[in-house]
Design an enzyme around this catalytic site. Sequence first.
Site, mmCIF file in Angstrom:
data_model
loop_
_atom_site.group_PDB
_atom_site.id
_atom_site.type_symbol
_atom_site.label_atom_id
_atom_site.label_comp_id
_atom_site.label_asym_id
_atom_site.label_seq_id
_atom_site.Cartn_x
_atom_site.Cartn_y
_atom_site.Cartn_z
ATOM 1 C CB THR A 33 36.598 45.659 46.536
ATOM 2 O OG1 THR A 33 35.873 46.472 45.619
ATOM 3 C CG2 THR A 33 37.961 45.355 45.972
ATOM 4 N N GLY A 34 37.263 42.540 47.352
ATOM 5 C CA GLY A 34 38.051 41.750 48.288
ATOM 6 C C GLY A 34 37.749 40.268 48.207
ATOM 7 C CB THR A 36 35.057 37.778 52.386
ATOM 8 O OG1 THR A 36 36.240 37.498 53.143
ATOM 9 C CG2 THR A 36 33.910 37.010 53.002
ATOM 10 C CG ASP A 90 32.646 46.507 50.356
ATOM 11 O OD1 ASP A 90 33.566 45.713 50.108
ATOM 12 O OD2 ASP A 90 32.608 47.672 49.915
ATOM 13 N N GLY A 91 33.458 43.836 52.288
ATOM 14 C CA GLY A 91 34.314 43.365 53.372
ATOM 15 C C GLY A 91 34.803 44.529 54.210
ATOM 16 C CE LYS A 103 34.356 48.993 52.832
ATOM 17 N NZ LYS A 103 34.903 47.694 52.370
ATOM 18 N N GLY A 106 42.325 47.001 49.962
ATOM 19 C CA GLY A 106 42.411 46.787 48.519
ATOM 20 C C GLY A 106 42.431 48.093 47.738
ATOM 21 C CD GLU A 112 35.842 48.846 49.245
ATOM 22 O OE1 GLU A 112 36.186 47.725 48.880
ATOM 23 O OE2 GLU A 112 36.349 49.426 50.222
ATOM 24 C CE LYS A 130 40.581 40.612 57.646
ATOM 25 N NZ LYS A 130 39.877 40.435 56.376
#
EC number: 5.3.1.6
Length: 236
Positions: A33-34, A36, A90-91, A103, A106, A112, A130
């Site tokens: 999700t997100g 990137t 994942d981001g 994380k 979002g 996730e 990050k």
Amino acid sequence: MTAGVDPVKLMKQEVGKAAADRVQSGTIVGLGTGSTTAYTIQFLGDRLKSSELKDIVGIPTSFQAAVLAKQYGIPLTTLDAVDHIDIAIDGADEVDPQKNLIKGGGAAHTREKIVDYLADQFIVVVDSSKIVDRLGSSFAVPVEVIPMAISPVMRAIEKLGGKPELRMGVKKAGPVITDQGNMVVDVRFDSIDNPAELEKTLNNIPGVLENGIFVGVTDLVLIGEVQDGKPVVKEM
């Protein structure tokens, strides 16, 4: 570089693409999700369209990921229908030198975590902002809480030395509600000396569903940077 193209956006696209390029035909892919990861999903769709990639199925970690996957023609499945996940992408909001993560920016960290921990290989895509020396330096720890338990959970978190704040909606009156119908408390800690310990302690508070500390699960971090106006992808 093309005039008017945002270098940060270009860099996110490059990182997303670098991750999508690691997916092989015939695999089950956890779709993160997100912003990137959204590019990863887009590039996976492109690879399917051009038949460079065949027979992949996605497991989305959020409503956002599911919508994007459908938009880009990636077939989806559920955890009931598969017994493993080959790769998850994942981001993250923070990454420390041990590849531990925070994380949940979002509010999708519960799903996730389920998907990312199940994956044989878990790849994290981030931009260099990050990367932190220690978790919690710039980002609060998101904690998903069932609504009836909000007050006692916040009191328990204060006893642990955390500063909890209920996450409120943007362009929505009232609190943020997760895909599971719960609320999110963002918790600031002066310092997180032992992320693994804190992850367990938070999850042991009755009414907490899951928190955004991810320890010892990341296999590879792809980091995007803008150097001399050009996007560069590094590995960690």
